[in-house]
Motif scaffolding. Structure first.
Motif, PDB file in Angstrom:
ATOM      1  N   SER A 171      -7.314   0.216   2.311  1.00 42.13           N
ATOM      2  CA  SER A 171      -7.189   0.797   3.656  1.00 42.13           C
ATOM      3  C   SER A 171      -7.936  -0.067   4.664  1.00 42.13           C
ATOM      4  O   SER A 171      -7.443  -0.336   5.767  1.00 42.13           O
ATOM      5  CB  SER A 171      -7.755   2.211   3.685  1.00 42.13           C
ATOM      6  OG  SER A 171      -7.040   3.032   2.792  1.00 42.13           O
ATOM      7  N   ASP A 190      -0.153   3.205   4.984  1.00 43.93           N
ATOM      8  CA  ASP A 190      -1.240   3.448   4.032  1.00 43.93           C
ATOM      9  C   ASP A 190      -0.848   4.612   3.125  1.00 43.93           C
ATOM     10  O   ASP A 190      -0.891   5.762   3.542  1.00 43.93           O
ATOM     11  CB  ASP A 190      -2.526   3.766   4.794  1.00 43.93           C
ATOM     12  CG  ASP A 190      -3.749   3.681   3.885  1.00 43.93           C
ATOM     13  OD1 ASP A 190      -3.562   3.467   2.669  1.00 43.93           O
ATOM     14  OD2 ASP A 190      -4.870   3.825   4.404  1.00 43.93           O
ATOM     15  N   GLU A 191      -0.474   4.280   1.920  1.00 39.08           N
ATOM     16  CA  GLU A 191      -0.028   5.271   0.940  1.00 39.08           C
ATOM     17  C   GLU A 191       0.932   6.268   1.572  1.00 39.08           C
ATOM     18  O   GLU A 191       0.662   7.469   1.607  1.00 39.08           O
ATOM     19  CB  GLU A 191      -1.234   6.006   0.342  1.00 39.08           C
ATOM     20  CG  GLU A 191      -2.205   5.007  -0.268  1.00 39.08           C
ATOM     21  CD  GLU A 191      -3.285   5.672  -1.093  1.00 39.08           C
ATOM     22  OE1 GLU A 191      -2.981   6.676  -1.752  1.00 39.08           O
ATOM     23  OE2 GLU A 191      -4.419   5.176  -1.066  1.00 39.08           O
TER      24      GLU A 191
HETATM   25 MG   LIG Z   1      -7.296   4.072   1.197  1.00 40.07          MG
END
Ligand SMILES: [Mg+2]
Ligand SMILES: Nc1ncnc2c1ncn2[C@@H]1O[C@H](COP(=O)(O)OP(=O)(O)OP(=O)(O)O)[C@@H](O)[C@H]1O
Lengths: 414, 238
Positions: free
Chosen positions: B47, B169-170
């Motif tokens: 991240s 992010d994911e």
């Molecule tokens: Mg992360």
């Protein structure tokens, strides 16, 4: 709709209850501000009008403001001469050659003037002695410079014409003597002269000291009674424009030399009281609005705290710090504006309510109500103050919102 | 292939009593039309790297170029404008404004950029939502939608201003297999058919499988390609 405005409104609408509470705070603040200010200013105007109406605009006295310089001091104008223990020269009291001077004053534009000889006397009736002032007046001139004519219970100033030995007294003095209209009362002057005079008229102003302490007789009579023929010791003036009194008074004083006092000078202490009253009022009322501003600060701080995630979203999308600040400032402005509008409405309602409250006034026998000032300027002041404090209250949280760094929030959330 | 994003010795250290190194010495190049997956264990700095690539965070050392513009050292306002124009973000948690409808959320970046008239923006936003099969959800608020729908709204919002670079992010982290596949296909399509650069952090090997290239981070450091391949094999088998 503008983007910042729509975001601001969405925040306020999402916290409906808090928004309403802070609106109520601002609204009540503005309403009280208006009601109190309307009442205070209304009564001040009313009071000032009565003060101006009921007092002489200018009074010329048979006095000088400065003691006459001593001959020795004049002789050594720049020398170090100081004289102690001087016994004042006995002055002949009264305005010398008052008729010429009266003539001069009455020729000035925009004013009316009347001469008065004021003295003291002892009044005796039914075995009772009381002291009171005697005003020697010319009724036809006097009625132009005095509101006394409005306060007659019976008769008028002109009643003095009907009987050269007539006297006008107040109901206060009459009550003390248990004297009635037409009763004869004996008047003893300081010089020992005694004269029996007949009550030809009665007045009641409502001010006890005046009703008990003032009497009116014809000027000529007063001059003989007080042993001062052809003398007057006061000029009483009314101006068309009372505000000019200080200027005109200065003009007269320079021309005649006698002390001329404007009503503003004479009521300086009262005017100071009025000023203090205004300061107190505006601080109290401003305090209400400042308290209300804390409500706004509270809502917007809460919104900023609750919406840090939204702030992070907006900033990560590409909103600038100033865009974020603007959103919260708009929230403050909306609260201030809506609060002011609601408050003005409520304030007007309160003012209308107060205007219907009846009061008893010593001066007026007819129906009287609380005096209310309806000027728009106080509404602008209240709304302006509310808006100002709302914006200041919003600025602090807005600045904090603008400083939120999206990474900090994202790191915390991940 | 033209380069969209390039980093040089990118390092980010969180200052403090015990300074934490989030990422260290990252050299990276992402081209137009490329779909890159970033993988690595939890806490490895995935991240953190994405925030640096997206100009949300400033590096402690090293530099980032976007379209040959050196972004390192630009003012915060300037960076915000670059983000608005050229970068689209999709976060792990959908990150939508709760008070706004799906349509309004998607319109947000367009209204901020203000290149389109209000009704043009509205048309474009509804078109985007329609391509993501969200025509029915347009006027719903995020709380009235499913997780997968919200995530697709977030993707639509990331695409609002036609950015060349999309960072996710994911994006499928909180979604079931089906919804996850849906988001993956969307991102894949953006790179393949619309020639954008897509960088997605993921834990999901199936998701990473679809990418053109996989990058592995361990303790904030980029793993060499052969090591990355091994690590990926391990993750698939698990
Ligand atoms: Mg992360
Ligand atoms: N605010 C912070 N203060 C100190 N250390 C932090 C902070 N935020 C993150 N870290 C540390 O930085 C490192 C990298 O975090 P990062 O969120 O980038 O990892 P990640 O690879 O995204 O992990 P995950 O897969 O769990 O999301 C972690 O070791 C984490 O503990």
């Amino acid at each position: 709709m503008n983007l910042a405005v729509s975001i601001a409104l969405s925040h306020l609408l999402s916290r409906r209850r808090q928004t309403l509470v802070s609106l109520a705070g601002i609204g009540l603040g503005v309403a009280f501000f208006l009601a109190v200010s309307a009442l205070m200013r209304g009564s001040e105007q009313d009071f000032m009008r009565r003060l101006v109406d009921n007092s002489a605009h200018i009074t010329v006295y048979d006095e000088f403001r400065l003691a006459k310089p001593q001959a020795a001091e004049l002789a050594a104008a720049h020398g170090a001469v100081e004289i102690h223990g001087v016994k004042p020269e006995t002055e002949v009291r009264g305005i010398r050659q008052y008729k010429q001077k009266l003539d001069f004053v009455s020729r000035l534009p925009g004013l009316r003037v009347a001469p008065v000889l004021l003295g003291q006397a002892i009044f005796t009736f039914a075995g009772k002695d009381l002291g009171a002032a005697i005003n020697g007046v010319e009724p036809d001139l006097m009625k132009n410079v005095s509101t006394i004519d409005q306060y007659f219970v019976s008769g008028s100033l002109a009643s003095l014409h009907s009987d050269p030995d007539g006297i006008i007294i107040g109901t206060g003095l009459a009550d003390k003597f248990r004297a009635k209209l037409g009763d004869k009362i004996s008047v003893t002057s300081p010089t020992g002269l005694v004269r029996v005079m007949k009550i030809v008229a009665l007045f009641r102003t409502g001010t006890a000291s005046y009703d008990e302490g003032q009497t009116f007789i014809i000027l000529k009579r007063a001059q003989t009674l007080l042993g001062r023929p052809n003398v007057a010791n006061r000029f009483i003036l009314k101006l068309d424009d009372p505000a000019r009194a200080p200027v005109v008074a200065g003009q007269i004083e320079r021309a005649l030399g006698y002390k001329s006092q404007s009503w503003q000078e004479a009521s300086e202490d009262i005017m100071n009281l009025v000023k203090i009253r205004n300061i107190i009022m505006y601080s109290v009322v401003a305090a209400t609005l400042i308290v209300a501003a804390f409500g706004i600060y509270n809502v917007i701080s809460t919104v900023v705290l609750e919406k840090t995630r939204d702030i992070a979203i907006l900033k990560s999308i590409g909103f600038h710090a100033r865009d974020i600040r603007l959103i919260f400032l708009i929230e403050g402005a909306v609260l201030g504006l809506v609060g002011s509008v609601l408050g003005t409405g409520l304030g007007l309602a309160l003012m209308a309510g107060l205007a219907r409250v009846e009061v008893k006034s010593p001066f007026i026998t007819t129906q009287a109500f609380l005096p209310i000032y309806w000027g728009w300027d106080q509404m602008a002041l209240a709304a302006g103050f509310a808006m100002g404090s709302a914006l200041i209250a919003a600025y602090l949280p807005a600045r904090k919102g603008g400083r939120v760094r999206p990474v900090d929030i994202l790191r915390g959330a991940a | 292939m033209s380069t969209v994003l390039r980093t040089e010795a990118l390092t980010r250290v969180l200052p403090g009593d015990v300074p934490t190194t989030l990422v260290e010495n990252i050299d990276l190049e992402i081209a137009r039309g490329e779909f890159v997956a970033i993988m690595g264990p939890s806490g490895s700095g995935k991240s953190s790297l994405l925030y640096l690539l997206g100009l949300l965070d400033m590096p402690s050392a090293g530099r980032v170029w976007l379209d040959d513009t050196l972004t390192t050292g630009l003012s915060e306002d300037h960076l915000a404008h670059i983000r608005l124009e050229r970068i689209g973000f999709v976060f792990q948690f959908h990150f939508l404004l709760e008070e706004f409808s799906a349509l309004d959320n998607v319109m947000l970046p367009m209204r901020k950029l203000a290149r389109l008239e209000e009704d043009e923006a509205r048309d474009k936003a509804s078109e985007l939502l329609r391509t993501f099969d969200l025509a029915e959800q347009m006027h719903k608020r995020p709380s009235q939608m499913s997780g997968g729908q919200r995530q697709r709204v977030a993707v639509a919002r990331a695409l609002a201003n036609d950015p060349q670079l999309i960072l996710a992010d994911e994006p499928s982290g909180s979604l079931d297999t089906h919804a996850s596949a849906n988001v993956r296909d969307i991102l894949h399509d953006l790179a393949r058919n619309q020639n954008r650069a897509v960088v997605a952090v993921t834990h999901d090997p199936t998701f990473a499988q679809a990418a053109d290239r996989r990058i592995f981070l361990v303790d904030g450091q980029l793993q060499p390609p052969e090591r990355a391949a091994t690590l990926f094999e391990v993750s698939v088998r698990r």
